[in-house]
Design an enzyme around this catalytic site. Structure first.
Site, PDB file in Angstrom:
ATOM      1  N   THR B 167      -9.194  76.883   2.564  1.00  9.81           N
ATOM      2  CA  THR B 167      -8.221  76.058   2.160  1.00  9.81           C
ATOM      3  C   THR B 167      -7.601  75.414   3.425  1.00  9.81           C
ATOM      4  OG1 THR B 167      -6.437  75.179   0.930  1.00  9.81           O
ATOM      5  CG2 THR B 167      -6.081  77.059   2.012  1.00  9.81           C
ATOM      6  N   GLU B 245     -12.494  65.858  -2.632  1.00 11.09           N
ATOM      7  CA  GLU B 245     -12.547  64.718  -2.411  1.00 11.09           C
ATOM      8  C   GLU B 245     -13.607  63.761  -3.209  1.00 11.09           C
ATOM      9  OE1 GLU B 245     -10.995  64.549   2.108  1.00 11.09           O
ATOM     10  OE2 GLU B 245     -13.095  64.872   1.935  1.00 11.09           O
TER      11      GLU B 245
END
Lengths: 372, 372
Positions: B167, B245
């Site tokens: 992450t 995304e």
């Protein structure tokens, strides 16, 4: 022009919308020595396993190669193996190699291909190459003449391209007179400098096959032939990389300063596979931080504080820190559809040159509805 | 609601177009035990190296965390280290951890952040999470109450997401009273089941940082707290993966039948990183051949002839051969934006569940002009 003793035939089976042929047969008038390198994917297609078995027992008796596009004959169960053997047997009674490319996991439309085999027509190298194409935008043909020998290479590949080994299908035929063992060794070495140095998307195919056939009809084995083979394979590999699905930029990456050539190739592959690097290139954004970040996860040792990077002759990184050349200089450097990146990572002697393309909207479109 | 003794402040520095804050400080009224896991990328950002050094010498004296977005402070040379230390020193005189996210390779706009630190305002968890965001479409906050202890987790991340560890930034604070060594071990174990099981694009960040702070203010260390930590991290990790995304599909993959859980995770990561798998999902195409092909290049041993695959309850592959359920059944199976894939590869006991998203045009757009 084909090397002496070789000819090609193709058939239009009606599976492609643009009228291109889907089936090709390359024949030699005399049995050939043959060599091959294949996908390392555990899920190898039927034709890959078929060729591997054939080359293991008969690598100087090959008389032909049969190639089909629109169906990969991969993950097709035992029926796939039977279809592959049948296709080979229909070409002639000798030892026939097979190559398939197209959609994975669908049964071969054998009736269509069998009908095609009855309607074969003589073809030139261009048409042979077109018969292999799937999402390629143009055919890939390379030929060389060298001290009385002729060499012809054809390849296809635009997606699912990554070492090892990295192409869907490539075939080189030559009339040079080369012992089979030398041919296999030279092929493996040339493969390391060519198809092992390209990537489109990091996905390796179930069908990757690179075959070389040498029928010896010229009677010659000139010193330096291994160099010619390398040139042919590098040129084909570059064509494949630069025709990556949806590509709008041709990318060449020079890596140096790591401990070995193999390490340089490993690092280069990670950089050129990175979606973030590839989308930045598509967007004409010299976002070199992503290049360093990708290099950093490659597992190859280097000192970030010694790293230097050039993007088409503009230096963006020096001794691990940004050069901040300004946006005008950057805009100029990224203008060209030819992107040459040079990444120097320290004092090691290892180096490599690799080829790839960018990742565009078009790649997503092509692969979002490939089967429809 | 914050765990006892914790508070957060944020500042709007004017770097984000949407008016969200770019700077956050999380404080504890008493020194905390702290644990962290960080990017394994060789190009680690200044704040990562700073936190690693601080935790090595002072993991029970941490008083605050300062977080900035819009600049990663990565590949910024010695100036980046000085900027990082200065930011920490401006928060308070104690041991302050730092996390940065944003563009790589540009100097920190220190004047902007220093001004921000003078204008901090009290914030709730939602605003804290917003201050960390870059291309995230929504904030990621998870809270739990457990036998008199409170746990709050915030995370950001949408691209450059991949193990290890996977992450950009995640922070968990708790008022549970846990020894530092136990905290570090529990964090590492929970990380394997959470952030190690998500991928967006295969790119690992220079800045990945997962921190846990425990200030002990509740005076309690209830049995089962490690389970709570796991739940919080898994929930945050899923949020990150599903907010990849440009994502239009949420993807969950269950892998089983290989030799170990670690092997199942490795194989699953390769499948969920494959651009060809991800674009097929984006295009609502149950092109499961690509899933098998990706599994086949993972390096994990399995027998393709035993493989079975389900796509949202529709079985597409059985004993290594296609089930050919027909296009109507396939169209129905791929309809949902929730894609649950189940891949059973043989008799091994190893299994894993992983989370990801698809690869869309929007991903290319976001990353083609990230810096502009």
């Amino acid at each position: 022009m084909f090397p002496q003793g070789f000819s090609a035939q193709v058939a239009r089976c009606g599976l492609k919308n643009n009228g291109d042929p889907e089936l090709a047969v390359v024949r030699s008038q005399t049995p050939c020595r043959a060599a091959g390198v294949f996908t390392t994917n555990r899920v190898a297609a039927a034709p890959v396993r078929y060729c591997q078995a054939l080359l293991a027992r008969a690598n100087d008796l090959v008389t032909a190669v049969v190639i089909n596009s629109k169906n990969a004959n991969a993950v097709t169960g035992p029926q796939g193996d039977r279809d592959c053997a049948r296709l080979a047997s229909l070409v002639d009674d000798g030892d026939v190699l097979t190559m398939s490319t197209g959609v994975i996991g669908q049964p071969m439309p054998m009736a269509v291909y069998e009908k095609g085999l009855q309607e074969l027509q003589e073809a030139d190298a261009e048409l042979l190459a077109r018969a292999m194409m799937t999402t390629d935008t143009h055919s890939k043909v390379v030929s060389r003449e060298f001290q009385g020998t002729r060499w012809l290479g054809v390849a296809k590949g635009a997606g699912m391209i990554h070492p090892d080994m990295a192409t869907l299908l490539a075939l080189v035929v030559t009339d040079a007179d080369i012992p089979a063992a030398e041919l296999q060794q030279a092929l493996q070495e040339a493969n390391h400098l060519s198809f092992q140095c390209i990537t489109v998307d990091g996905d390796t195919s179930t069908n990757d096959s690179l075959l070389v056939l040498a029928n010896g009809v010229s009677g010659k084995a000139p010193a330096g032939w291994t160099q010619v083979l390398q040139e042919v394979l590098i040129e084909l590999a570059r064509m494949v990389a630069f025709d990556g699905e949806g590509a709008s930029h041709r990318v060449t990456l020079h890596v140096s300063g790591v401990e070995s050539d193999a390490a340089a190739r490993t690092l280069g592959r990670v950089v050129l596979t990175s979606p973030l690097v590839k989308t930045a290139i598509a967007g004409k954004d010299a976002n070199w931080g992503r290049i360093l970040a990708a290099a950093g996860r490659s597992g190859v040792a280097f000192a970030p504080e010694q790293a230097a990077l050039w993007w088409n002759d503009l230096q963006l990184l020096e001794a691990g820190a940004p050069t901040n050349p300004g946006s005008a200089a950057e805009s100029k450097a990224v203008e060209s559809p030819e992107v040459e990146l040079r990444l120097v990572l320290g004092q090691g002697l290892g180096k490599a040159t690799l080829w790839s393309c960018d990742l565009t909207h078009e790649y997503v479109s092509i692969n979002g509805d490939y089967r429809t």
